[in-house]
Design a protein around this motif. Structure first.
Motif, PDB file in Angstrom:
ATOM      1  N   ASN A  17       0.731  11.874   0.720  1.00  0.00           N
ATOM      2  CA  ASN A  17       0.511  12.792   1.826  1.00  0.00           C
ATOM      3  C   ASN A  17       1.218  14.125   1.646  1.00  0.00           C
TER       4      ASN A  17
ATOM      5  N   ILE B  24      -3.304  13.054   4.723  1.00  0.00           N
ATOM      6  CA  ILE B  24      -3.244  11.948   3.774  1.00  0.00           C
ATOM      7  C   ILE B  24      -4.258  12.194   2.662  1.00  0.00           C
TER       8      ILE B  24
ATOM      9  N   LYS C 182       0.684   5.573   0.376  1.00  0.00           N
ATOM     10  CA  LYS C 182      -0.147   6.729   0.705  1.00  0.00           C
ATOM     11  C   LYS C 182       0.432   7.977   0.067  1.00  0.00           C
TER      12      LYS C 182
ATOM     13  N   GLN D 246      -4.132   7.507  11.454  1.00  0.00           N
ATOM     14  CA  GLN D 246      -4.272   7.590  10.003  1.00  0.00           C
ATOM     15  C   GLN D 246      -5.658   8.096   9.618  1.00  0.00           C
TER      16      GLN D 246
ATOM     17  N   HIS E   8       0.836  -1.202   0.000  1.00  0.00           N
ATOM     18  CA  HIS E   8       0.000   0.000   0.000  1.00  0.00           C
ATOM     19  C   HIS E   8       0.868   1.247   0.000  1.00  0.00           C
TER      20      HIS E   8
ATOM     21  N   LEU F 242      -6.809   0.712   9.377  1.00  0.00           N
ATOM     22  CA  LEU F 242      -6.068   1.949   9.567  1.00  0.00           C
ATOM     23  C   LEU F 242      -6.028   2.285  11.041  1.00  0.00           C
TER      24      LEU F 242
ATOM     25  N   MET G  40       3.483   2.251   2.756  1.00  0.00           N
ATOM     26  CA  MET G  40       2.897   1.982   4.068  1.00  0.00           C
ATOM     27  C   MET G  40       3.221   0.556   4.506  1.00  0.00           C
TER      28      MET G  40
ATOM     29  N   GLY H 210      -4.649  10.218  -0.026  1.00  0.00           N
ATOM     30  CA  GLY H 210      -5.203   8.999  -0.581  1.00  0.00           C
ATOM     31  C   GLY H 210      -4.329   7.813  -0.249  1.00  0.00           C
ATOM     32  N   ILE H 211      -4.928   6.640  -0.271  1.00  0.00           N
ATOM     33  CA  ILE H 211      -4.177   5.413  -0.013  1.00  0.00           C
ATOM     34  C   ILE H 211      -4.464   4.456  -1.157  1.00  0.00           C
ATOM     35  N   HIS H 212      -3.413   3.982  -1.795  1.00  0.00           N
ATOM     36  CA  HIS H 212      -3.605   3.130  -2.968  1.00  0.00           C
ATOM     37  C   HIS H 212      -2.969   1.756  -2.791  1.00  0.00           C
ATOM     38  N   SER H 213      -3.549   0.792  -3.476  1.00  0.00           N
ATOM     39  CA  SER H 213      -3.079  -0.586  -3.312  1.00  0.00           C
ATOM     40  C   SER H 213      -2.833  -1.262  -4.656  1.00  0.00           C
TER      41      SER H 213
ATOM     42  N   LEU I  69      -6.492  11.525   7.551  1.00  0.00           N
ATOM     43  CA  LEU I  69      -7.349  11.494   6.363  1.00  0.00           C
ATOM     44  C   LEU I  69      -8.504  12.476   6.486  1.00  0.00           C
TER      45      LEU I  69
END
Length: 198
Positions: A45, A55, A43, A164, A41, A160, A83, A57-60, A168
């Motif tokens: 930030n 933050i 992020k 976190q 993952h 999270l 992350m 966005g958080i992407h996977s 966000l």
DNA sequence: ACATTAAGTGGTG
DNA sequence: CACCACTTAATGT
């Protein structure tokens, strides 16, 4: 995934790995590569002057990060931070652009991806701009659950930390903790061993 | 055993 | 709410 790995490979794509808290790229740097997450993952930030983290966005796995910067002449407005342990495929900007020119359908996929990200931003902005702490937190929870198929009650575990969630939503940790407890009393979420289920 | 990190609590402004 | 101080619980080395 956004773009097939074999196709990325044929345009010079290479795999690089990152450890937790490593930077994939940093704010103010000039975008040179297309990045697509293979595992882990990442992020996006930004740190305000007083050190508070926002933050974005958080992407996977399967998603790309800040690909939109490859279409305009601007520096990165955010940092990309691992992350967890991450494997990422990267492709040189010029090769990426050439790939899009060669493959119309891939270009359309990227357009759609960027459009969806922008759509999300609209929703997030409206959530964060003029709402109560409770609404903000609910918005974040919904945002993450939207990525799953199971819509039933308490089916999604928020992976999270309270901090976190705070970063966000633009709130402080203590506020998040107190609000989550209130939401639990109202049966909006469930908390077991500190884990939040929504 | 000691350090570290996250969750949780009280109180003030 | 934010901010500050502090306790507690869980992990890690």
């Amino acid at each position: 995934m956004l773009i097939n790995h074999d196709l990325l490979n044929s345009y010079g794509g290479e795999i690089i790995t990152f450890k937790t808290n490593d930077y994939i790229f940093q704010e103010q740097q000039i975008p040179k590569y297309y990045y697509q997450i293979i595992s882990g993952h990442i992020k996006l930030n930004h740190l305000s002057e007083d050190g508070k983290e926002l933050i974005q966005g958080i992407h996977s796995a399967g998603e790309s990060v800040c690909e939109l910067l490859l279409f305009i002449d601007e520096k990165y407005p955010v940092n990309a931070v691992a992350m967890s342990e991450c494997a990422v495929m990267k492709v040189f900007k010029s090769d990426f652009i050439r790939m899009l020119e060669d493959h119309r359908h891939v270009s359309e996929d990227v357009h759609k991806y960027i459009s969806y990200r922008l759509f999300e931003k609209f929703i997030m902005m409206q959530n964060l701009a003029a709402h109560s702490a409770e609404t903000r937190i609910k918005g974040i929870l919904q945002y993450f659950k939207n990525y799953t198929n199971d819509k039933s009650l308490y089916s999604y575990e928020i992976k999270l930390t309270r901090q976190q969630l705070a970063s966000l939503s633009g709130l402080r940790v203590e506020t998040v903790i107190r609000r989550l407890k209130k939401l639990e009393k109202e049966k909006f979420i469930k908390i077991e061993n500190g884990k939040v289920y929504y």
